[in-house]
Design a protein around this motif. Sequence first.
Motif, PDB file in Angstrom:
ATOM      1  N   HIS A   1      52.898   1.838  -4.017  1.00 35.62           N
ATOM      2  CA  HIS A   1      54.359   1.693  -4.101  1.00 35.62           C
ATOM      3  C   HIS A   1      55.014   2.155  -2.806  1.00 35.62           C
ATOM      4  CE1 HIS A   1      58.271   1.505  -6.197  1.00 35.62           C
ATOM      5  NE2 HIS A   1      58.589   2.525  -5.419  1.00 35.62           N
TER       6      HIS A   1
ATOM      7  N   HIS B   1      58.302   1.065   0.318  1.00 31.80           N
ATOM      8  CA  HIS B   1      59.391   0.223   0.826  1.00 31.80           C
ATOM      9  C   HIS B   1      59.406   0.455   2.338  1.00 31.80           C
ATOM     10  CE1 HIS B   1      60.715   0.331  -3.384  1.00 31.80           C
ATOM     11  NE2 HIS B   1      60.687   1.645  -3.308  1.00 31.80           N
TER      12      HIS B   1
ATOM     13  N   HIS C   1      60.441   0.612 -11.081  1.00 32.72           N
ATOM     14  CA  HIS C   1      60.679   2.060 -11.001  1.00 32.72           C
ATOM     15  C   HIS C   1      60.990   2.504 -12.431  1.00 32.72           C
ATOM     16  CE1 HIS C   1      61.786   0.591  -6.961  1.00 32.72           C
ATOM     17  NE2 HIS C   1      61.423   1.772  -6.521  1.00 32.72           N
TER      18      HIS C   1
ATOM     19  N   HIS D   1      56.611   6.158 -10.504  1.00 32.97           N
ATOM     20  CA  HIS D   1      57.265   7.453 -10.795  1.00 32.97           C
ATOM     21  C   HIS D   1      56.895   8.052 -12.158  1.00 32.97           C
ATOM     22  CE1 HIS D   1      59.363   7.011  -7.082  1.00 32.97           C
ATOM     23  NE2 HIS D   1      60.057   5.964  -7.497  1.00 32.97           N
TER      24      HIS D   1
ATOM     25  N   ASP E   1      56.234   5.658  -1.562  1.00 27.09           N
ATOM     26  CA  ASP E   1      57.669   5.397  -1.739  1.00 27.09           C
ATOM     27  C   ASP E   1      58.432   5.556  -0.429  1.00 27.09           C
ATOM     28  OD1 ASP E   1      59.772   4.457  -3.215  1.00 27.09           O
ATOM     29  OD2 ASP E   1      60.151   6.311  -4.291  1.00 27.09           O
ATOM     30  N   ASN E   2      59.595   6.165  -0.460  1.00 30.81           N
ATOM     31  CA  ASN E   2      60.524   6.096   0.682  1.00 30.81           C
ATOM     32  C   ASN E   2      60.188   7.018   1.859  1.00 30.81           C
ATOM     33  OD1 ASN E   2      61.807   4.817  -1.387  1.00 30.81           O
ATOM     34  ND2 ASN E   2      63.499   6.236  -1.533  1.00 30.81           N
TER      35      ASN E   2
HETATM   36 ZN   LIG Z   1      60.574   2.951  -4.833  1.00 29.87          ZN
END
Ligand SMILES: [Zn+2]
Length: 441
Positions: free
Chosen positions: A66, A68, A228, A265, A315-316
Amino acid sequence: MKTAIQNGKIVTYKDKSEVLENHSLVIENDLIIDIISDSELNKQHPGSEIINAKGKAIFSGFANCHTHFRLTLARGIFENESPSNTPPFPGIPRKDLPGISKEEHQIMVLLGALESIKAGTTFAMEVAEGIMDYADEIQKSGLRLVIAEQMSDRMYGSYGEPGKIESDPRRVEAGIERVTNLYSKWNGYDNSRVTVGIAAHAPDMNSPHSLNEIRTIQEKLDIVSTIHLNQLWGEVQNIIDNYGTTPTKYLEQNNFLNEKLIAAHCRCMNKEEEKILGKFKATVSFNSAIAARRGLSPNIKDLDEFGCKIGMGSDNMDENMIEVMRMGMFMERVRTNHGREPHPNEVYGWATKNGYKSLGVENGGTITKGSKADLILVNLLQPHLTPQNDIVSNWVHMGQIHDVESVMVDGKWIMKDHNVLHLDEEYIINEANKIAKKAWS
Ligand SMILES: [Zn+2]
């Protein structure tokens, strides 16, 4: 032409990891075709190109379930703008991501790919809206990819933000069209190094109509889906307010849960929801670093016991899966008040083998005969990795980004002796700095 990696410590993995010495790893095309004692190599595979891996370990590359890539733009900003974990939940208290041009966007995405490769990732699932705009750039990095086109149809407000959830059906139609186009152009590209997935944004961003449409397309195309899920307590409250149930039950009611779903998550989740997710054998992407930054943690041990597969994701703002792996192990040990579990072997499996399987590559994420040749060479001859009593334990507890020397995907080097072969590192870093400075000013 066969390639034989010789003199290294080969870390194989089935149910647990094992280290082979005095063996050569033989690669032909995209596959590991043999792991053979050095003395047999010339007899069995004469004329192979020899790579000397003395002092190095050969590990599986990471599968990042996961991420971005474009959110590298928010590095240094979004990490510290977490929403509240206790009521009231007014929404996410942070700046919006500034608008940038398509070309600038492409650079920020490449920055994410660059960091991924340098930290030993060989496979990543990129989740975003509008991936067609940069799919070509990102695939040129040589990474194995699932590109998961995301859609949402909530008209007013954002995720974790209270309010009546109203659907704009035109956005569902547009989303389905984007996924269909992306699938036609990219699914199966380059010996299936690139495949396409489908993403709903979040339970409070996707109406029942949207979830049902996504699920229908997923089944028709036979692809992985993602969402998510139970990301924020504000999301949980929103779903209770709008639908009178919890997020995971809301997905179950709308036929969204399935074995090919990667739920990212899963940290604001009750036991009933964890059991439901387990019943469907969905994968949980344990995004440990961002979870820690938000002051939250999923119940990984329970989710695992209830039947979920455990993968890992960054993730981020972060593409370093070495840190994700380590942080996940530490968080679980702290959360469960247990100093021996999870064991590094298990966590290494989450970050490699499990991720590959969940992202749709059954013969990947392991160094075994017949497996995809997606691997990394790690320099062991460094103070923090010495002595090598247990190199998997060392890797999980102590590994650093600069330990990764070379990266191979689908039998091709994409980083060799620290040089990322298909990306211009200096150019990307300089441009990304300029773009971010201008955007945030
Ligand atoms: Zn995400």
